[in-house]
Write a protein that holds these residues in place. Sequence first.
Motif, PDB file in Angstrom:
ATOM      1  N   ARG A 140      12.654  23.507 -11.226  1.00  0.00           N
ATOM      2  CA  ARG A 140      13.778  22.725 -11.764  1.00  0.00           C
ATOM      3  C   ARG A 140      14.590  23.570 -12.750  1.00  0.00           C
ATOM      4  NH1 ARG A 140      14.684  17.289 -13.243  1.00  0.00           N
ATOM      5  NH2 ARG A 140      16.926  17.119 -13.659  1.00  0.00           N
ATOM      6  N   LEU A 141      13.906  24.333 -13.588  1.00  0.00           N
ATOM      7  CA  LEU A 141      14.599  25.200 -14.543  1.00  0.00           C
ATOM      8  C   LEU A 141      15.458  26.235 -13.819  1.00  0.00           C
ATOM      9  CD1 LEU A 141      11.866  25.792 -17.278  1.00  0.00           C
ATOM     10  CD2 LEU A 141      14.081  24.686 -17.600  1.00  0.00           C
ATOM     11  N   ARG A 142      14.925  26.787 -12.741  1.00  0.00           N
ATOM     12  CA  ARG A 142      15.713  27.756 -11.966  1.00  0.00           C
ATOM     13  C   ARG A 142      16.964  27.109 -11.382  1.00  0.00           C
ATOM     14  NH1 ARG A 142      14.248  32.457  -9.867  1.00  0.00           N
ATOM     15  NH2 ARG A 142      15.044  31.862  -7.815  1.00  0.00           N
ATOM     16  N   LYS A 172       7.554  22.248 -23.768  1.00  0.00           N
ATOM     17  CA  LYS A 172       8.843  22.845 -24.078  1.00  0.00           C
ATOM     18  C   LYS A 172       9.694  22.978 -22.820  1.00  0.00           C
ATOM     19  CE  LYS A 172      10.623  25.934 -27.564  1.00  0.00           C
ATOM     20  NZ  LYS A 172      10.271  26.941 -28.586  1.00  0.00           N
ATOM     21  N   ALA A 173       9.052  23.159 -21.663  1.00  0.00           N
ATOM     22  CA  ALA A 173       9.800  23.180 -20.404  1.00  0.00           C
ATOM     23  C   ALA A 173      10.499  21.844 -20.195  1.00  0.00           C
ATOM     24  CB  ALA A 173       8.848  23.472 -19.237  1.00  0.00           C
ATOM     25  N   GLY A 174       9.798  20.753 -20.541  1.00  0.00           N
ATOM     26  CA  GLY A 174      10.419  19.434 -20.421  1.00  0.00           C
ATOM     27  C   GLY A 174      11.634  19.299 -21.318  1.00  0.00           C
ATOM     28  N   LEU A 175      11.526  19.831 -22.536  1.00  0.00           N
ATOM     29  CA  LEU A 175      12.654  19.785 -23.464  1.00  0.00           C
ATOM     30  C   LEU A 175      13.815  20.627 -22.943  1.00  0.00           C
ATOM     31  CD1 LEU A 175      13.796  18.916 -26.206  1.00  0.00           C
ATOM     32  CD2 LEU A 175      12.676  20.897 -27.224  1.00  0.00           C
ATOM     33  N   LEU A 176      13.517  21.811 -22.420  1.00  0.00           N
ATOM     34  CA  LEU A 176      14.548  22.682 -21.871  1.00  0.00           C
ATOM     35  C   LEU A 176      15.254  22.039 -20.683  1.00  0.00           C
ATOM     36  CD1 LEU A 176      13.163  26.339 -21.873  1.00  0.00           C
ATOM     37  CD2 LEU A 176      15.332  25.550 -22.801  1.00  0.00           C
ATOM     38  N   ILE A 177      14.483  21.391 -19.825  1.00  0.00           N
ATOM     39  CA  ILE A 177      15.076  20.722 -18.664  1.00  0.00           C
ATOM     40  C   ILE A 177      16.062  19.666 -19.119  1.00  0.00           C
ATOM     41  CG2 ILE A 177      14.573  19.123 -16.770  1.00  0.00           C
ATOM     42  CD1 ILE A 177      11.987  20.765 -16.312  1.00  0.00           C
ATOM     43  N   ARG A 178      15.668  18.908 -20.147  1.00  0.00           N
ATOM     44  CA  ARG A 178      16.579  17.880 -20.655  1.00  0.00           C
ATOM     45  C   ARG A 178      17.856  18.499 -21.209  1.00  0.00           C
ATOM     46  NH1 ARG A 178      17.914  15.497 -25.565  1.00  0.00           N
ATOM     47  NH2 ARG A 178      18.730  13.391 -25.304  1.00  0.00           N
ATOM     48  N   ILE A 179      17.697  19.577 -21.978  1.00  0.00           N
ATOM     49  CA  ILE A 179      18.865  20.237 -22.576  1.00  0.00           C
ATOM     50  C   ILE A 179      19.812  20.743 -21.491  1.00  0.00           C
ATOM     51  CG2 ILE A 179      19.632  22.216 -23.956  1.00  0.00           C
ATOM     52  CD1 ILE A 179      16.869  22.003 -25.388  1.00  0.00           C
TER      53      ILE A 179
END
Length: 227
Positions: A140-142, A172-179
Amino acid sequence: MAGRSTFELDARGYLGVREQLALLSLPPQMRRRLLNNVSKRVRSMSRKRVRDQQNLDGSPFEARKGAGKGKKKMEAGLAKLMQVTRVSPDEAVLGWKNALTSWVAAQQHNGVSERRTSAQMKRWNKVPDGLAATEKQAKRLRRLGFKVRQEGKKSLTRPSVAWIQEHVNYAKAGLLIRILDDEKAEGSGAQSWEITLPKRQFIGVSTERDTGLLLNQVLQQILNSPR
């Protein structure tokens, strides 16, 4: 009492005189058992709040931007990792052993509004086993365009799924995805983001009276059980 991202319990502050005397009559291992059992019950209560999406006072969590089932996963992951981190005959602490996970939990519980820059997002430490981002999160991040400056490369690049799982924490990955998900509609290439998370107060017990009632209930069970 409720700490910044922990629930800290000292039974002596919540019991009446009679119960206090009964507590003091117990051997150290039984007092330790009392605090451990109460802390685990508080953990169950905290996890239920996450499932129900409710704060300590019973009010519903404030809706996230673009709220949906996927938005609940961060709190669910934090609740799953919650554990009794310290217990003695006199006190117990319910929280997270990993400092980064504890920090993310504090952001969720207390709410936060702060600016993060792309340079800050590039500084990661290797994640301990069991706490890394999932393969689904990494993919998802990619897709959301997450980039970092990897060693030996001059420009920002999109890291591999394996690199993300090695260097990015699950929470933190979850937070990054939201951002990144929230900012995607506002244009790519942003160099900083304003992170605003409303309070989602799921950690602990709603009132001191409820803490006292829970302590007394478990104390009576221990006093009346075979030793």
